[in-house]
Motif scaffolding. Structure first.
Motif, PDB file in Angstrom:
ATOM      1  N   THR A 179       0.810  -1.220   0.000  1.00 56.66           N
ATOM      2  CA  THR A 179       0.000   0.000   0.000  1.00 56.66           C
ATOM      3  C   THR A 179       0.842   1.268   0.000  1.00 56.66           C
ATOM      4  OG1 THR A 179      -0.184   0.179   2.419  1.00 56.66           O
ATOM      5  CG2 THR A 179      -1.802  -1.221   1.276  1.00 56.66           C
ATOM      6  N   ILE A 180       2.147   1.167   0.287  1.00 53.53           N
ATOM      7  CA  ILE A 180       3.011   2.349   0.267  1.00 53.53           C
ATOM      8  C   ILE A 180       4.282   2.035  -0.511  1.00 53.53           C
ATOM      9  CG2 ILE A 180       2.126   3.084   2.535  1.00 53.53           C
ATOM     10  CD1 ILE A 180       4.882   2.374   3.691  1.00 53.53           C
ATOM     11  N   PRO A 181       4.939   3.025  -1.064  1.00 48.63           N
ATOM     12  CA  PRO A 181       6.186   2.777  -1.808  1.00 48.63           C
ATOM     13  C   PRO A 181       7.251   2.142  -0.922  1.00 48.63           C
ATOM     14  CG  PRO A 181       5.337   4.974  -2.278  1.00 48.63           C
ATOM     15  CD  PRO A 181       4.536   4.450  -1.124  1.00 48.63           C
ATOM     16  N   ILE A 182       7.951   1.161  -1.444  1.00 46.62           N
ATOM     17  CA  ILE A 182       9.023   0.503  -0.690  1.00 46.62           C
ATOM     18  C   ILE A 182      10.102   1.512  -0.299  1.00 46.62           C
ATOM     19  CG2 ILE A 182      10.278  -0.170  -2.796  1.00 46.62           C
ATOM     20  CD1 ILE A 182      10.063  -2.140   0.553  1.00 46.62           C
ATOM     21  N   GLU A 183      10.241   2.578  -1.088  1.00 46.22           N
ATOM     22  CA  GLU A 183      11.259   3.589  -0.787  1.00 46.22           C
ATOM     23  C   GLU A 183      11.049   4.232   0.585  1.00 46.22           C
ATOM     24  OE1 GLU A 183      11.102   3.248  -5.268  1.00 46.22           O
ATOM     25  OE2 GLU A 183       9.610   3.344  -3.649  1.00 46.22           O
ATOM     26  N   LEU A 184       9.790   4.409   0.987  1.00 48.10           N
ATOM     27  CA  LEU A 184       9.506   5.029   2.289  1.00 48.10           C
ATOM     28  C   LEU A 184       9.933   4.107   3.430  1.00 48.10           C
ATOM     29  CD1 LEU A 184       5.983   6.623   1.653  1.00 48.10           C
ATOM     30  CD2 LEU A 184       8.253   7.651   1.386  1.00 48.10           C
ATOM     31  N   THR A 185       9.661   2.823   3.280  1.00 45.84           N
ATOM     32  CA  THR A 185      10.105   1.842   4.282  1.00 45.84           C
ATOM     33  C   THR A 185      11.628   1.827   4.349  1.00 45.84           C
ATOM     34  OG1 THR A 185       8.163   0.475   3.788  1.00 45.84           O
ATOM     35  CG2 THR A 185       9.959  -0.578   4.995  1.00 45.84           C
ATOM     36  N   MET A 186      12.259   1.847   3.183  1.00 44.75           N
ATOM     37  CA  MET A 186      13.720   1.787   3.123  1.00 44.75           C
ATOM     38  C   MET A 186      14.373   3.028   3.718  1.00 44.75           C
ATOM     39  SD  MET A 186      14.802  -1.082   2.029  1.00 44.75           S
ATOM     40  CE  MET A 186      16.505  -0.584   1.767  1.00 44.75           C
ATOM     41  N   GLU A 187      13.776   4.186   3.555  1.00 50.14           N
ATOM     42  CA  GLU A 187      14.348   5.407   4.135  1.00 50.14           C
ATOM     43  C   GLU A 187      14.410   5.288   5.658  1.00 50.14           C
ATOM     44  OE1 GLU A 187      15.891   7.907   3.024  1.00 50.14           O
ATOM     45  OE2 GLU A 187      15.470   7.891   0.852  1.00 50.14           O
ATOM     46  N   ALA A 188      13.367   4.704   6.246  1.00 48.87           N
ATOM     47  CA  ALA A 188      13.359   4.514   7.702  1.00 48.87           C
ATOM     48  C   ALA A 188      14.444   3.525   8.119  1.00 48.87           C
ATOM     49  CB  ALA A 188      11.987   4.034   8.153  1.00 48.87           C
ATOM     50  N   LEU A 189      14.604   2.467   7.335  1.00 47.64           N
ATOM     51  CA  LEU A 189      15.644   1.474   7.631  1.00 47.64           C
ATOM     52  C   LEU A 189      17.035   2.075   7.475  1.00 47.64           C
ATOM     53  CD1 LEU A 189      13.981  -1.587   5.887  1.00 47.64           C
ATOM     54  CD2 LEU A 189      14.488  -1.406   8.328  1.00 47.64           C
ATOM     55  N   LYS A 190      17.200   2.890   6.453  1.00 48.58           N
ATOM     56  CA  LYS A 190      18.485   3.569   6.234  1.00 48.58           C
ATOM     57  C   LYS A 190      18.848   4.418   7.452  1.00 48.58           C
ATOM     58  CE  LYS A 190      20.713   6.760   2.964  1.00 48.58           C
ATOM     59  NZ  LYS A 190      20.492   7.582   1.741  1.00 48.58           N
ATOM     60  N   GLU A 191      17.868   5.102   8.026  1.00 53.01           N
ATOM     61  CA  GLU A 191      18.106   5.910   9.223  1.00 53.01           C
ATOM     62  C   GLU A 191      18.514   5.029  10.402  1.00 53.01           C
ATOM     63  OE1 GLU A 191      14.732   8.394  10.013  1.00 53.01           O
ATOM     64  OE2 GLU A 191      14.769   9.300   8.002  1.00 53.01           O
ATOM     65  N   LEU A 192      17.922   3.847  10.496  1.00 52.41           N
ATOM     66  CA  LEU A 192      18.295   2.920  11.578  1.00 52.41           C
ATOM     67  C   LEU A 192      19.732   2.449  11.429  1.00 52.41           C
ATOM     68  CD1 LEU A 192      15.021   0.785  11.865  1.00 52.41           C
ATOM     69  CD2 LEU A 192      15.900   2.425  13.548  1.00 52.41           C
ATOM     70  N   VAL A 193      20.178   2.258  10.186  1.00 52.76           N
ATOM     71  CA  VAL A 193      21.587   1.911   9.942  1.00 52.76           C
ATOM     72  C   VAL A 193      22.474   3.066  10.400  1.00 52.76           C
ATOM     73  CG1 VAL A 193      23.332   1.427   8.184  1.00 52.76           C
ATOM     74  CG2 VAL A 193      21.087   0.344   8.024  1.00 52.76           C
ATOM     75  N   GLU A 194      22.119   4.266  10.015  1.00 50.84           N
ATOM     76  CA  GLU A 194      22.911   5.451  10.370  1.00 50.84           C
ATOM     77  C   GLU A 194      22.965   5.670  11.881  1.00 50.84           C
ATOM     78  OE1 GLU A 194      20.782   8.308   8.081  1.00 50.84           O
ATOM     79  OE2 GLU A 194      21.828   7.821   6.199  1.00 50.84           O
TER      80      GLU A 194
END
Length: 344
Positions: free
Chosen positions: A134-149
């Motif tokens: 229901t939402i772009p995978i990019e939005l989920t990935m941006e949150a995950l990227k922040e968790l990596v950072e």
């Protein structure tokens, strides 16, 4: 095969993750009448045997599986393992399928919950358990990227993702591993998903490499499934499909005897020999089964063996899951494009 098994390591993905060639899927440890102490003993046996790759999820239990692993990792064992967990599935129903969310706020909340239950400062490999369509995978990935950072997770993984979703996610932040069902009786991922992973340098983590226990217990398993066991609903275990698949199993049994190994070891060896970028995660609740499974790393298959197994596997009948589940979020559907989302 009475000698101690030396389990090699494998490089998964291109970001630096190294894991044992064979891992341990922990889901079933929350679905057994055995005590928590028995499961902790199994986990300790696995770690002491050289299995460093432990796989869990917040939905297993729910939550109790992560708590179990957290208990098992106390006393200095955390440093010996690469810990994988997942988020995204909020409920499971065989009648209605899965409820899934990849909402960025939820991603952060789910990670915080897993870190607390596991009792660790970071998660080695954090998977999107199922894709929220229901939402772009990019939005989920941006949150995950922040968790990596932020240092809360080291590597990002996807589970049951389509080639397009994998590519879009990988463009936001490198994907280290894709988890998928892959075994002698589940081969559909070989057409597009596996080649996509290899093109992008993404590691492959097969779950259910023993066909949900079929290659370890066969007809005995099919006839003695508990009333609440979800495998009763799987088409491969039903009616004519099961009859056909039992013929397949008998052929694998005969080949295993010739190779001097067990049927489950042969089935696992087939998965292991698919490439050095593959680390299967068979699950078990029994120490003897665990020891049998890791013995698969010592089974060497020739080109002819692999060809013979390919021929045998081509006769499998039945879908992986009931229709409702396959049509929900097990169907590798793609997410909305980010451009259309931004235009709203």
């Amino acid at each position: 095969m009475g000698e101690a098994v030396v389990i090699p390591t494998r490089k998964i993905g291109c970001q630096g993750l190294q894991v044992s060639a064979i891992g341990l899927g922990c889901m079933s440890m929350s679905q057994t009448p055995k005590s928590q102490q028995e499961m902790i003993e199994l986990l300790h046996t696995a770690i002491d045997s050289g299995v460093t790759f432990l796989d869990t999820s917040d939905i297993y239990g729910p939550h109790t599986n992560e708590l179990l692993i957290g208990q098992a990792l106390k006393g200095g064992r955390r440093e010996k393992v690469q810990l994988a967990t997942k988020f995204g599935i909020t409920s499971i129903s065989l009648a209605e399928g899965l409820a899934v969310t990849g909402d960025p706020t939820y991603v952060k909340e789910a990670c915080a919950g897993s870190l607390k239950r596991l009792g660790v400062e970071f998660i080695d490999l954090y998977y999107v358990h199922r894709i929220d369509t229901t939402i772009p995978i990019e939005l989920t990935m941006e949150a995950l990227k922040e968790l990596v950072e932020e240092g809360k997770i080291k590597y990002i993984g996807l589970s049951e993702a389509s080639p397009e979703t994998i590519r879009r996610a990988h463009a936001v932040h490198p994907i280290t591993a894709v988890q998928l069902e892959w075994s002698l009786w589940t081969r559909d991922v070989e057409e597009e998903v596996i080649p996509t992973c290899r093109e992008l340098g993404i590691g492959i983590v097969p779950y259910s490499p023993l066909g949900k226990g079929f290659f370890s217990s066969g007809l005995n398993l099919a006839e003695n499934l508990a009333l609440g066991d979800f495998r009763r609903n799987i088409p491969k275990f039903q009616g004519e499909n099961l009859e056909q698949n039992m013929v397949l199993l008998e052929r694998v049994n005969k080949m295993a005897k010739k190779k001097g190994c067990t049927t489950s070891q042969l089935a696992l060896a087939w998965v292991l020999q698919q490439g050095d970028d593959v680390s299967p995660i068979p699950g078990t609740t029994k120490i003897e089964n665990f020891k049998e499974n890791i013995g698969a790393v010592s089974v060497k298959l020739t080109h002819q063996d692999m060809d013979d197994l390919e021929t045998i596997a081509s006769s499998v009948k039945g879908e992986r899951y009931p229709d409702a589940v396959m049509k929900s979020n097990w169907n590798n559907a793609n997410t909305p494009p980010l451009s259309s989302w931004k235009a709203k």
